[in-house]
Design an enzyme around this catalytic site. Structure first.
Site, PDB file in Angstrom:
ATOM      1  N   GLY A 147     -42.279 -13.673 -92.890  1.00 17.19           N
ATOM      2  CA  GLY A 147     -42.716 -12.294 -93.072  1.00 17.19           C
ATOM      3  C   GLY A 147     -43.433 -11.710 -91.866  1.00 17.19           C
ATOM      4  O   GLY A 147     -44.040 -10.651 -91.954  1.00 17.19           O
ATOM      5  N   GLU A 162     -46.038 -20.014 -99.828  1.00 11.06           N
ATOM      6  CA  GLU A 162     -46.914 -19.068-100.545  1.00 11.06           C
ATOM      7  C   GLU A 162     -47.500 -19.722-101.793  1.00 11.06           C
ATOM      8  O   GLU A 162     -48.621 -19.407-102.196  1.00 11.06           O
ATOM      9  CB  GLU A 162     -46.127 -17.787-100.864  1.00 11.06           C
ATOM     10  CG  GLU A 162     -45.908 -16.972 -99.590  1.00 11.06           C
ATOM     11  CD  GLU A 162     -44.629 -16.152 -99.558  1.00 11.06           C
ATOM     12  OE1 GLU A 162     -44.043 -15.879-100.617  1.00 11.06           O
ATOM     13  OE2 GLU A 162     -44.209 -15.784 -98.437  1.00 11.06           O
ATOM     14  N   GLY A 198     -36.093 -14.086 -97.023  1.00 10.11           N
ATOM     15  CA  GLY A 198     -37.046 -13.279 -97.798  1.00 10.11           C
ATOM     16  C   GLY A 198     -36.684 -11.811 -97.701  1.00 10.11           C
ATOM     17  O   GLY A 198     -35.772 -11.310 -98.356  1.00 10.11           O
ATOM     18  N   GLY A 199     -37.411 -11.086 -96.840  1.00  9.60           N
ATOM     19  CA  GLY A 199     -37.268  -9.631 -96.723  1.00  9.60           C
ATOM     20  C   GLY A 199     -35.832  -9.132 -96.640  1.00  9.60           C
ATOM     21  O   GLY A 199     -35.456  -8.176 -97.329  1.00  9.60           O
ATOM     22  N   SER A 256     -38.305 -14.987 -91.270  1.00 10.69           N
ATOM     23  CA  SER A 256     -37.820 -13.829 -90.498  1.00 10.69           C
ATOM     24  C   SER A 256     -36.375 -13.982 -90.045  1.00 10.69           C
ATOM     25  O   SER A 256     -36.000 -13.525 -88.965  1.00 10.69           O
ATOM     26  CB  SER A 256     -38.746 -13.539 -89.307  1.00 10.69           C
ATOM     27  OG  SER A 256     -40.047 -13.208 -89.769  1.00 10.69           O
ATOM     28  N   ASN A 282     -34.662 -15.137-101.383  1.00 14.15           N
ATOM     29  CA  ASN A 282     -35.900 -15.296-102.150  1.00 14.15           C
ATOM     30  C   ASN A 282     -36.513 -13.908-102.269  1.00 14.15           C
ATOM     31  O   ASN A 282     -37.089 -13.399-101.307  1.00 14.15           O
ATOM     32  CB  ASN A 282     -36.834 -16.269-101.419  1.00 14.15           C
ATOM     33  CG  ASN A 282     -38.183 -16.398-102.108  1.00 14.15           C
ATOM     34  OD1 ASN A 282     -38.394 -15.867-103.202  1.00 14.15           O
ATOM     35  ND2 ASN A 282     -39.106 -17.105-101.462  1.00 14.15           N
ATOM     36  N   TRP A 283     -36.361 -13.328-103.437  1.00 12.42           N
ATOM     37  CA  TRP A 283     -36.839 -11.943-103.622  1.00 12.42           C
ATOM     38  C   TRP A 283     -38.361 -11.858-103.705  1.00 12.42           C
ATOM     39  O   TRP A 283     -38.921 -10.776-103.650  1.00 12.42           O
ATOM     40  CB  TRP A 283     -36.238 -11.345-104.901  1.00 12.42           C
ATOM     41  CG  TRP A 283     -34.762 -11.122-104.856  1.00 12.42           C
ATOM     42  CD1 TRP A 283     -33.900 -11.429-103.833  1.00 12.42           C
ATOM     43  CD2 TRP A 283     -33.947 -10.535-105.892  1.00 12.42           C
ATOM     44  NE1 TRP A 283     -32.626 -11.067-104.167  1.00 12.42           N
ATOM     45  CE2 TRP A 283     -32.619 -10.519-105.423  1.00 12.42           C
ATOM     46  CE3 TRP A 283     -34.217 -10.023-107.170  1.00 12.42           C
ATOM     47  CZ2 TRP A 283     -31.564 -10.014-106.188  1.00 12.42           C
ATOM     48  CZ3 TRP A 283     -33.164  -9.527-107.929  1.00 12.42           C
ATOM     49  CH2 TRP A 283     -31.855  -9.515-107.439  1.00 12.42           C
ATOM     50  N   LYS A 284     -39.014 -12.991-103.899  1.00 13.10           N
ATOM     51  CA  LYS A 284     -40.477 -13.028-104.077  1.00 13.10           C
ATOM     52  C   LYS A 284     -40.883 -12.062-105.198  1.00 13.10           C
ATOM     53  O   LYS A 284     -40.117 -11.881-106.143  1.00 13.10           O
ATOM     54  CB  LYS A 284     -41.177 -12.737-102.732  1.00 13.10           C
ATOM     55  CG  LYS A 284     -40.664 -13.674-101.626  1.00 13.10           C
ATOM     56  CD  LYS A 284     -41.463 -13.678-100.370  1.00 13.10           C
ATOM     57  CE  LYS A 284     -40.847 -14.658 -99.379  1.00 13.10           C
ATOM     58  NZ  LYS A 284     -41.570 -14.748 -98.128  1.00 13.10           N
ATOM     59  N   GLU A 325     -39.296 -23.932 -93.392  1.00 12.02           N
ATOM     60  CA  GLU A 325     -39.835 -22.589 -93.199  1.00 12.02           C
ATOM     61  C   GLU A 325     -41.167 -22.685 -92.454  1.00 12.02           C
ATOM     62  O   GLU A 325     -42.215 -22.918 -93.082  1.00 12.02           O
ATOM     63  CB  GLU A 325     -40.065 -21.903 -94.553  1.00 12.02           C
ATOM     64  CG  GLU A 325     -38.811 -21.750 -95.381  1.00 12.02           C
ATOM     65  CD  GLU A 325     -38.929 -20.595 -96.380  1.00 12.02           C
ATOM     66  OE1 GLU A 325     -38.020 -19.753 -96.383  1.00 12.02           O
ATOM     67  OE2 GLU A 325     -39.918 -20.521 -97.120  1.00 12.02           O
ATOM     68  N   HIS A 363     -42.750 -23.596-101.960  1.00  8.85           N
ATOM     69  CA  HIS A 363     -42.813 -22.509-100.976  1.00  8.85           C
ATOM     70  C   HIS A 363     -44.231 -22.410-100.414  1.00  8.85           C
ATOM     71  O   HIS A 363     -45.200 -22.623-101.135  1.00  8.85           O
ATOM     72  CB  HIS A 363     -42.399 -21.187-101.631  1.00  8.85           C
ATOM     73  CG  HIS A 363     -42.137 -20.122-100.611  1.00  8.85           C
ATOM     74  ND1 HIS A 363     -43.154 -19.414-100.022  1.00  8.85           N
ATOM     75  CD2 HIS A 363     -40.987 -19.694-100.044  1.00  8.85           C
ATOM     76  CE1 HIS A 363     -42.620 -18.587 -99.134  1.00  8.85           C
ATOM     77  NE2 HIS A 363     -41.317 -18.731 -99.129  1.00  8.85           N
TER      78      HIS A 363
END
Ligand code: 13P
Length: 252
Positions: free
Chosen positions: A175, A99, A236-237, A215, A9-11, A169, A97
């Site tokens: 994150g 977010e 993510g990251g 994470s 997930n590149w966000k 999640e 998600h």
């Protein structure tokens, strides 16, 4: 046998040019992957979808959008419909998600509309669930996830639900560098599979892919994926670096 998947997930990261470069780098790595049974998905921003779709080998990598509109079409300025996403060559869409839930006030009812529109278009939803830190501290994580699934998904038919990928999640792990322990992940994934079995049947539950997100990185992916009910990750990251992402894919 349920499918094992690693999804990125590149966000809201990467310009179009950077995104195309990253997709190419990931593809070069994935070509080397020995175990071709592991599904690889990259969740790019909307504007990357059609360009990335043109340059990647869809037999190696599938593309996901990170969201879709809860309306099918029309005067909804700035929105992107499931039908439009489908027309880019994307096969998946991330829905629910945390977010989106927290920054854009999306509730389970909205998610449910999105899921149905995505399914109508033949897109597979990657449906995210998970509790906040406070909820875990109060030991409410199971109730929270149960409610999210009940209101977001459990009115789907057997056939519809069979197309869903779940992603657990825990919000406190996203994150933050703090990961759920393998035991915490397994415990929740087992619980989620039990709920699916109760609401559908044992076969559907057994075939449902449940990803862990929060994470997840090369240093902890192996111990997370070693759990019987953890079928991969939503990253993510660490999905923004081809080497790290590939190491995670190779962690099964
Ligand atoms: P991080 O891997 O950066 O914690 O993000 C997880 C996530 O939100 C994936 O959807």
């Amino acid at each position: 046998m349920r499918k094992r998947i690693v999804a990125g997930n590149w966000k809201m990261n990467k310009t179009l040019k950077e995104g195309i470069e990253l997709a190419k780098e990931i593809e070069l790595q994935v070509e080397k992957q020995e175990d071709k049974s592991i599904g690889v998905i990259i969740g790019t921003p909307f504007i990357h979808l059609s360009e990335v779709s043109k340059i990647i080998n869809h037999n190696l990598i599938s593309i996901a959008a990170q969201n879709c509109s809860s309306e099918p079409k029309g005067a909804f300025t700035g929105e992107v419909s499931a039908e439009m996403i489908k027309s880019t060559g994307a096969k998946y869409v991330i829905i629910g998600h945390s977010e989106r839930r927290s920054y854009f006030d999306e509730d389970n009812k909205t998610m449910n509309k999105k899921v149905k529109l995505a399914l109508e278009q033949g897109l597979k939803p990657i449906f995210c669930i998970g509790e906040l830190l406070d909820e875990r501290k109060q030991n409410k994580q199971f109730d929270v996830v149960n409610k999210q699934l009940n209101e977001g998904l459990f009115d789907l038919t057997d056939e519809e639900f069979s197309k869903i990928i779940l992603a657990y999640e825990p919000v406190w792990a996203i994150g933050t560098g703090e990961t759920a322990t393998p035991q915490q992940a397994q415990e929740m994934h087992e619980y989620i599979r039990k709920l699916v079995s109760e609401n559908y049947n044992a076969e559907i539950a057994d075939n449902t892919t449940i990803l862990y997100g929060g994470s997840c990185k090369p240093s902890n992916a192996q111990e997370l994926f070693a759990n019987i009910d953890v079928d991969g990750g939503l990253i993510g990251g660490a999905s923004l670096k081809a080497d790290d992402f590939f190491e995670i894919i190779n962690s099964f």
